[in-house]
Enzyme design. Structure first.
Site, PDB file in Angstrom:
ATOM      1  CB  CYS A 298     111.175  40.843  15.370  1.00 23.02           C
ATOM      2  SG  CYS A 298     112.434  41.181  16.618  1.00 23.02           S
ATOM      3  CG  HIS A 891     113.048  36.924  17.257  1.00 21.48           C
ATOM      4  ND1 HIS A 891     113.033  37.831  16.214  1.00 21.48           N
ATOM      5  CD2 HIS A 891     112.197  35.922  16.901  1.00 21.48           C
ATOM      6  CE1 HIS A 891     112.227  37.393  15.264  1.00 21.48           C
ATOM      7  NE2 HIS A 891     111.704  36.242  15.662  1.00 21.48           N
TER       8      HIS A 891
END
Length: 981
Positions: A298, A891
């Site tokens: 990510c 994330h």
């Protein structure tokens, strides 16, 4: 020490120091060692020259190697996530590991954590210990619900995986089978190159692999194995088809063939063949294309989305201008591969044909040239951005042969002249689309504190890394152990200065507890022993978040009291190695503690003081038990007297006794009854403790009768005399009699419990019990937010260089801790701002979750530019990279403004959704992309003029040739900000 005996400390120190310098070689095996255990070992052997004062001290003896802190709970082989080399673990080559195990053994029930050295990178080779293995999910084609998880090295081959799957599902070798890489719900890719490694195949964490067995009639359950495009091999990432032909023929790409079977189409062609790209809905908006997560990628997806939504850069690639500027010969570049791979990815994302694509080919190319990004572990988005911008610059550098440039100091010349010179020199070696769009210039001023020499230089930058106002305080949870033996340890949360020392901790704890700070000793307890006993002037930075900090109340002034000494006490449980041998060992248990006792004491009194110190969690016997020879407590014991531990020192405190057979260390030893002490007026009683069999003021009464065996024996160590052995017990136990015992600061006691007596009388639950102070629930108020301009001001604030990063003064001819000041001279069309949220130190790591309030539009940077000719310089936000979570994990996502419709969107891996401006400013914002307002045209981008690409960072106007400079003097505008349109 190890049972067979260990090498002397000098040999241990020398051997391990040498082996730590071993070079990594592909295929070698290295081992992980918990850094806490290793630090303890370093203290014990005097590894560091500045830390030899505890060398050989049994108080810091490390014991068996304990890696439990690295492992997930209940899993003997799975590492905790986000461990960091040297901070959480140390890597040792096989020989070093074997030596440590031979000297100290490995904790019972643990297995070695062995990892292979793998080679990463294609053109830039780089060896790395593969700490985290790749976890793959394995199943059969006929029963995909039965999934078995196994871990593999990136260097393992597809053939190795197939053999493991055959073994798991009992598939004979002669049975023909094939492997498939399963994506999403019904997407499969054949794994038909058995010699390819996991890394070559691009397999990532959590990937599902399916084995398919051939039917008896010779057919395959999944049909023919030949893919629609015979050339679309699944491992190689080097494109055979030219970039231009690929970008111009999206619809026909599946019909292409590749002549050389060693190469294949780029990643996205293979994905289309096997549904790796999601077909877009009718007339998909160009640029609104997600990126599949390949396993902790990510960070890469976020960076790509921000760059993809940087209009001048994307227009450059979509219009194929990059092809005429590819530099295949630049030794600092990547042979054009990064630029080509990035171009194809951007074209795919902006084709309007896909709602998401999988950037595996680009990921593999990045890993080949930057091995730190080759795995599937979480990385830093900003670090990837820095690599990518530099890589694209060198791959597209218009300078084919870089001249040598002699850098000059300002030497009193005007800033404008020096800035012009610096920018011209920069362009002589660096001239690319990246320079045109992202490079600015700042002024650096260094002042020598000795001779006042002033050094001024102008340096280019590609992005600004802005510091955030740091929290000046941190919270620590500690346990206070009172002198009163009946008082349970109390947990507190204290607020201390981040750069403070141990005395600051004691002062803060004193304010909450009422215990004087000078009556406290701060310790770090780990694995049932004192990992560290801190001096009051030690820095708090040496305390990590996961440390168990215990503070002991001691009622003496150690600096002035010469009659008492503080000794550490540890508890050990004895055991025999087998039923037919007399050889015994021991293992630590419970919480160690500190005691202040008279220097000149008798051994029997010391035994009684120790016994009373543990009376809260040592069970007493009833009268019935006493008749059977079980324990009972002596009378007339002063629980909370005037001694240094809350004990009266003149008499002999409680005695415990059993009718167990005596051992050789205490044969026929009897303590006289000493009952002359009366109960103190300020004695502290327990709450119904007597009913539970615990020693209280009322139950701690009685006298010794007969020849009885004590609850424990103890071994005494005075450094330089007899050692306390961790594994193998010494038979020279202290005998309990009235002979004088002289103690000093290096004294150490180990209390050895017989297993049966420990089980019967030692209440481990009571020993571990503690209370919580109300401060534990306190949550420090957080500063609501800071403004982006506050961070810029902090960036331009004068600072003093650290001792570890001095400046070499050409005047003094010595390194000096100079003062340094940075100022902005000119800014680029696209300004990238990196908010420095992550901080690292030797002992700790931290992420600042401060909310930074940054403008969506009209960021006026002119007030921060020191160029006197600077004009208006306003920016609008176009993209934001977000990071959610803590250090080492979390994330990444992105917000970006589409250049065609001018609307904001939220990119979360393969998902793309609309966003509003009020969502963009958050604590997660990590990297900001601003575009200068004069480079916009409507909602789109006003393209860069190639003829004026060399705008001066010194004046903000195009650079001229010598022939034209005189003719155009009157036409020049005094603008800054590197105007290039």
């Amino acid at each position: 020490m190890a049972e067979g005996g260990a090498a002397d400390l000098d040999t241990q120190r020398s051997d391990i120091a040498t082996l730590l310098k071993t070079s990594l070689r592909k295929g070698d095996t290295w081992y992980l060692v918990d850094s806490r255990w290793f630090k303890q070992w370093k203290k014990y052997v005097g590894f560091d020259s500045w830390d030899k004062y505890q060398m050989g001290d049994q108080n810091v003896y490390p014991g068996p190697i304990d890696n439990s802190g690295l492992l997930k709970d209940g899993d003997a082989q799975s590492l905790k996530e986000h461990l960091i080399d040297e901070l959480d673990y140390i890597l040792l080559p096989t020989e070093g590991w074997n030596k440590l195990v031979s000297w100290y053994t490995l904790m019972e029930g643990q297995e070695p954590i062995a990892r292979k050295v793998v080679e990463q990178g294609m053109f830039v080779k780089h060896c790395k210990v593969e700490v985290y293995l790749t976890e793959l999910k394995l199943c059969e084609n006929g029963n995909m619900n039965n999934v078995v998880t196994r871990r593999f090295s990136k260097a393992d081959t597809i053939d190795t995986i197939e053999k493991e799957i055959r073994k798991i599902f009992n598939i004979p070798d002669e049975k023909e089978a094939r492997l498939w890489n399963k994506y999403m719900s019904n997407t499969f890719e054949p794994l038909n190159k058995p010699d390819s490694t996991i890394q070559d195949a691009g397999l990532y964490q959590g990937q599902v692999l399916v084995i398919e067995q051939k039917n008896e009639d010779g057919t395959w359950p999944r049909g023919p194995s030949t893919p629609k495009s015979p050339g679309a091999s699944n491992f190689s990432t080097l494109p055979k088809i030219s970039p231009s032909s690929l970008s111009n023929n999206y619809n026909n790409i599946n019909n292409r063939n590749v002549k050389n079977s060693n190469y294949c189409l780029p990643s996205y062609t293979a994905y289309k063949n096997y549904d790796y790209s999601e077909p877009g809905r009718n007339n998909e908006q160009p640029g609104l294309c997600g990126l599949s997560n390949l396993g902790n990628t990510c960070f890469m997806n976020s960076a790509i989305q921000c760059l993809s939504n940087t209009p001048p850069l994307t227009e450059y690639f979509l219009n194929d201008k990059y092809q005429e500027e590819l530099n295949f010969d630049n030794p600092l570049g990547m042979r054009g591969e990064i630029a080509k791979s990035y171009a194809e990815l951007i074209k795919q994302m902006w084709s309007g044909k896909f709602s998401y694509v999988t950037p595996r080919a680009f990921k593999t190319q990045v890993g080949r040239f930057a091995p730190q990004f080759s795995g599937y572990q979480q990385q830093d988005c900003q670090e990837l951005l820095a690599f990518l911008l530099d890589g694209l610059h060198e791959d597209l550098n218009r300078i084919r042969k870089k001249p040598y440039i002699q850098l000059k100091d300002a030497d009193g010349r005007p800033d404008k002249v020096v800035a012009e010179e610096a920018w011209e020199n920069h362009l002589k070696r660096n001239d690319s689309i990246i320079v045109d769009i992202f490079h600015g210039l700042f002024k650096s001023t260094l002042v020598c504190p000795e001779c006042a020499k002033i050094s001024v230089t102008f340096d280019p930058f590609c992005y600004l890394t802005l510091p955030l106002p740091m929290k000046k305080e941190r919270s620590l949870e500690v346990y206070l152990v009172r002198m009163d033996p009946l008082a349970k340890p109390m947990q507190y949360k204290v607020i201390v200065p981040k750069i403070g020392n141990i005395l600051d901790l004691c002062t803060a704890l004193s304010a909450l507890s009422g215990v004087p700070a000078d009556k406290m000793i701060v310790t770090d307890i780990y694995n049932h022993r004192f990992h560290r006993i801190f001096a009051v002037d030690e820095n708090l930075s040496s305390i990590m978040e996961r440390d168990d900090i215990y503070v002991f109340e001691i009622n003496i002034n150690r600096a002035e009291d010469t009659e008492h000494v503080v000794i550490p006490v540890c508890l050990r449980e004895k055991f025999r190695h087998s039923s037919y041998t007399h050889h015994t060992g021991s293992s630590l248990f419970g919480q160690p503690f500190l005691m202040a006792i008279p220097r000149n004491n008798t051994e029997d009194k010391l035994y009684n003081l120790l016994l009373l110190r543990m009376c809260r969690y040592v069970k007493m016997s009833t009268e019935t038990e006493e008749t059977d020879g079980h324990l009972r407590c002596c009378e007339d014991q002063n629980i909370n007297g005037n001694g240094p531990n809350g004990l009266h020192e003149e008499g002999s405190p409680s005695e415990m006794e059993t009718d167990e057979p005596d051992d050789e260390s205490s044969q026929d030893q009897e303590l006289p009854s000493e009952n002359e002490n009366s109960q103190s007026e300020d004695s502290v009683g327990g709450d119904n403790d007597s009913e539970n069999g615990l020693c209280t003021e009322e139950t701690c009464k009685g006298q010794l009768t007969g020849h009885k065996k004590r609850l424990f024996t103890f071994q005494f160590n005075n450094l330089g005399n007899n050692d306390i052995n961790y594994i193998k017990d010494d038979t020279s136990h202290i005998r309990f009699d009235d002979r004088q015992l002289r103690l000093d600061e290096r004294s150490f006691l180990a209390l050895d419990w017989d297993p049966d007596l420990k089980k019967r009388y030692f209440d481990e639950n009571a020993a571990e019990d503690f209370e919580k102070h109300e401060s534990v629930e306190y949550k420090p108020p957080k500063r609501p937010f800071v403004k982006l301009k506050d961070c810029i001001e902090l960036f331009t604030t004068k600072e003093k260089l650290g001792a570890e990063d001095p400046w070499y003064c050409p005047n003094c001819k010595e390194h000096q801790q100079a003062t340094k000041k940075l100022d902005l001279w000119s800014l680029p069309p696209v300004l990238v701002v990196h908010l420095k949220r992550f901080s690292y130190s030797r002992y700790m790591r931290d992420k600042l979750d401060t909310l930074v309030d940054f403008p969506i539009s009209d960021l006026d940077m002119s007030e921060f530019l020191i160029n006197p000719n600077a004009g208006p310089c306003r920016y609008n936000l176009i993209a934001v990279s977000n990071h959610y979570g803590g250090m080492g994990g979390g994330h990444y996502t992105a917000f970006a403004k589409n250049k065609d419709d001018g609307k904001w969107y939220y990119f979360d891996d393969s998902s793309v959704s609309t966003a509003s401006e009020d969502q963009i400013v958050s604590k997660a914002a990590y990297v900001l992309f601003y575009q200068r307002q004069d480079t916009f045209s409507g909602t789109g981008f006003f393209p860069l003029d190639r003829e004026t690409k060399g705008a001066s960072a010194a004046t903000g106007i195009p650079l001229e040739s010598d022939e034209d400079s005189n003719d155009n003097d009157n036409d020049l505008e005094n603008e800054n900000c590197m105007h290039t349109n």
